[in-house]
Write a protein that holds these residues in place. Structure first.
Motif, PDB file in Angstrom:
ATOM      1  N   GLU A  21     -10.235 -15.378   7.056  1.00 47.44           N
ATOM      2  CA  GLU A  21     -10.169 -15.401   8.515  1.00 47.44           C
ATOM      3  C   GLU A  21     -11.548 -15.190   9.131  1.00 47.44           C
ATOM      4  N   ASN A  22     -12.325 -14.286   8.556  1.00 41.74           N
ATOM      5  CA  ASN A  22     -13.656 -14.017   9.087  1.00 41.74           C
ATOM      6  C   ASN A  22     -14.561 -15.237   8.948  1.00 41.74           C
ATOM      7  N   LYS A  23     -14.488 -15.925   7.815  1.00 42.74           N
ATOM      8  CA  LYS A  23     -15.286 -17.132   7.608  1.00 42.74           C
ATOM      9  C   LYS A  23     -14.899 -18.217   8.615  1.00 42.74           C
ATOM     10  N   VAL A  24     -13.609 -18.343   8.884  1.00 41.04           N
ATOM     11  CA  VAL A  24     -13.154 -19.339   9.854  1.00 41.04           C
ATOM     12  C   VAL A  24     -13.653 -18.980  11.252  1.00 41.04           C
ATOM     13  N   LYS A  25     -13.627 -17.690  11.600  1.00 46.04           N
ATOM     14  CA  LYS A  25     -14.131 -17.252  12.908  1.00 46.04           C
ATOM     15  C   LYS A  25     -15.630 -17.513  13.046  1.00 46.04           C
ATOM     16  N   GLU A  26     -16.359 -17.357  11.958  1.00 42.50           N
ATOM     17  CA  GLU A  26     -17.791 -17.638  12.009  1.00 42.50           C
ATOM     18  C   GLU A  26     -18.052 -19.112  12.297  1.00 42.50           C
ATOM     19  N   ALA A  27     -17.211 -19.985  11.725  1.00 41.70           N
ATOM     20  CA  ALA A  27     -17.373 -21.427  11.942  1.00 41.70           C
ATOM     21  C   ALA A  27     -16.840 -21.859  13.304  1.00 41.70           C
ATOM     22  N   PHE A  28     -15.715 -21.236  13.712  1.00 45.26           N
ATOM     23  CA  PHE A  28     -15.087 -21.574  14.995  1.00 45.26           C
ATOM     24  C   PHE A  28     -14.823 -20.270  15.756  1.00 45.26           C
ATOM     25  N   PRO A  29     -15.780 -19.765  16.518  1.00 42.02           N
ATOM     26  CA  PRO A  29     -15.582 -18.492  17.235  1.00 42.02           C
ATOM     27  C   PRO A  29     -14.379 -18.509  18.168  1.00 42.02           C
ATOM     28  N   GLN A  30     -13.972 -19.691  18.619  1.00 42.24           N
ATOM     29  CA  GLN A  30     -12.865 -19.825  19.565  1.00 42.24           C
ATOM     30  C   GLN A  30     -11.506 -19.910  18.880  1.00 42.24           C
ATOM     31  N   VAL A  31     -11.454 -19.802  17.560  1.00 42.86           N
ATOM     32  CA  VAL A  31     -10.227 -20.080  16.807  1.00 42.86           C
ATOM     33  C   VAL A  31      -9.093 -19.116  17.165  1.00 42.86           C
ATOM     34  N   ASN A  32      -7.883 -19.646  17.189  1.00 44.19           N
ATOM     35  CA  ASN A  32      -6.660 -18.851  17.243  1.00 44.19           C
ATOM     36  C   ASN A  32      -6.132 -18.738  15.819  1.00 44.19           C
ATOM     37  N   ILE A  33      -5.966 -17.510  15.350  1.00 42.70           N
ATOM     38  CA  ILE A  33      -5.466 -17.286  13.989  1.00 42.70           C
ATOM     39  C   ILE A  33      -4.010 -16.863  14.074  1.00 42.70           C
ATOM     40  N   LEU A  34      -3.144 -17.623  13.422  1.00 45.76           N
ATOM     41  CA  LEU A  34      -1.705 -17.331  13.409  1.00 45.76           C
ATOM     42  C   LEU A  34      -1.315 -16.877  12.012  1.00 45.76           C
ATOM     43  N   ARG A  35      -0.927 -15.611  11.907  1.00 49.63           N
ATOM     44  CA  ARG A  35      -0.479 -15.065  10.631  1.00 49.63           C
ATOM     45  C   ARG A  35       1.023 -15.312  10.495  1.00 49.63           C
ATOM     46  N   LEU A  36       1.363 -16.250   9.636  1.00 48.91           N
ATOM     47  CA  LEU A  36       2.744 -16.700   9.516  1.00 48.91           C
ATOM     48  C   LEU A  36       3.515 -15.876   8.496  1.00 48.91           C
ATOM     49  N   GLY A  37       4.772 -15.564   8.852  1.00 48.47           N
ATOM     50  CA  GLY A  37       5.676 -14.960   7.892  1.00 48.47           C
ATOM     51  C   GLY A  37       6.123 -16.003   6.879  1.00 48.47           C
TER      52      GLY A  37
END
Length: 260
Positions: free
Chosen positions: A134-150
């Protein structure tokens, strides 16, 4: 008509695409050359792209990206099943494929980022910065919405079709229709930089879910005292979202939704 890119047209990506197909122009990727023509026959733009430790097959840069208004990433990145070295290579390939993208981004993560122990787990207990992928994705896309799926459920993907242990344990499941609707809600509100647990708000035991799916009545159903519950209260409150399938005991029922 807005244009959406879905990287990964597998079990979840294809269902999100089916829900969105009447409202957006869809561009997607698949790992299977055999599926390309079938996807394209549905009016969806599809390209071959595979991100895995075994093989990488993709253009250096996805030429559709500049046209897109929204990017949804459903490619799985399991920290439990892959080493950091493998994940770093896979993420690097993904970022090379997308290039720089500054519009709305959705990344499908998992509730497995929380400890496998009893407790009530909320987003602030595990910030994205503390989760490697998740941190790596945020570094690439600071605007990202992260959805933690069940646990992904719906259609023929039901608990009764899996080998189950610990029947008294509670479930943290989500129906794919709710995932699609949550994304639509966030698109409508143009939400960015958010982190949500996307899990049905009710947590029956596995035994209760199996009884419902098998049309059985069982007396004396018990829930374990050691409950691991992933909370979706933040999502419900901030998005004012009402789940189509709030109770996993009813995931096997067909509940239609009104298209936008």
């Amino acid at each position: 008509m807005k244009k959406i890119g879905i990287i990964g047209y597998g079990w979840l990506g294809s269902r999100i695409g089916e829900r969105f197909s009447g409202n957006f122009e869809i561009f997607t990727t698949t790992t299977s050359p055999q599926k390309l023509q079938d996807i394209r026959s549905k009016g969806i733009h599809a390209d071959l792209a595979c991100f895995s430790e075994e093989k990488n097959e993709f253009p250096e840069l996805w030429n559709n990206v500049p046209e897109l208004d929204i990017l949804i990433i459903t490619v799985p990145f399991s920290e439990r099943r892959s080493s950091k070295k493998i994940l770093e290579k896979k993420l690097s390939d993904l970022f090379s494929f997308t290039g720089k993208f500054e519009k709305q981004v959705f990344f499908m993560s998992t509730t497995s980022v929380y400890p496998d122990e009893p407790g009530l787990f909320t987003e602030e207990m595990q910030p994205a910065e503390n989760v490697f992928v998740e941190n790596k994705v945020k570094e690439a896309f600071p605007q990202v919405n992260i959805l933690r799926l069940g646990g992904l459920m719906g259609d023929s993907r039901l608990l009764k079709n899996f080998n189950i242990s610990d029947l008294s344990g509670v479930v943290n499941h989500i129906h794919y229709k709710d995932i699609a609707e949550v994304i639509l809600k966030m698109i409508e509100k143009n939400i960015k930089e958010e982190l949500y647990n996307v899990v049905a708000p009710l947590h029956p035991s596995k035994q209760q879910v199996l009884a419902a799916q098998n049309n059985q009545e069982i007396e004396g159903i018990k829930q374990s005292d050691d409950k691991r519950i992933i909370s979706s209260e933040k999502l419900i409150s901030e998005l004012e979202y009402t789940f189509i399938y709030p109770d996993p005991e009813h995931f096997h029922e067909d509940r239609n939704i009104n298209l936008l």
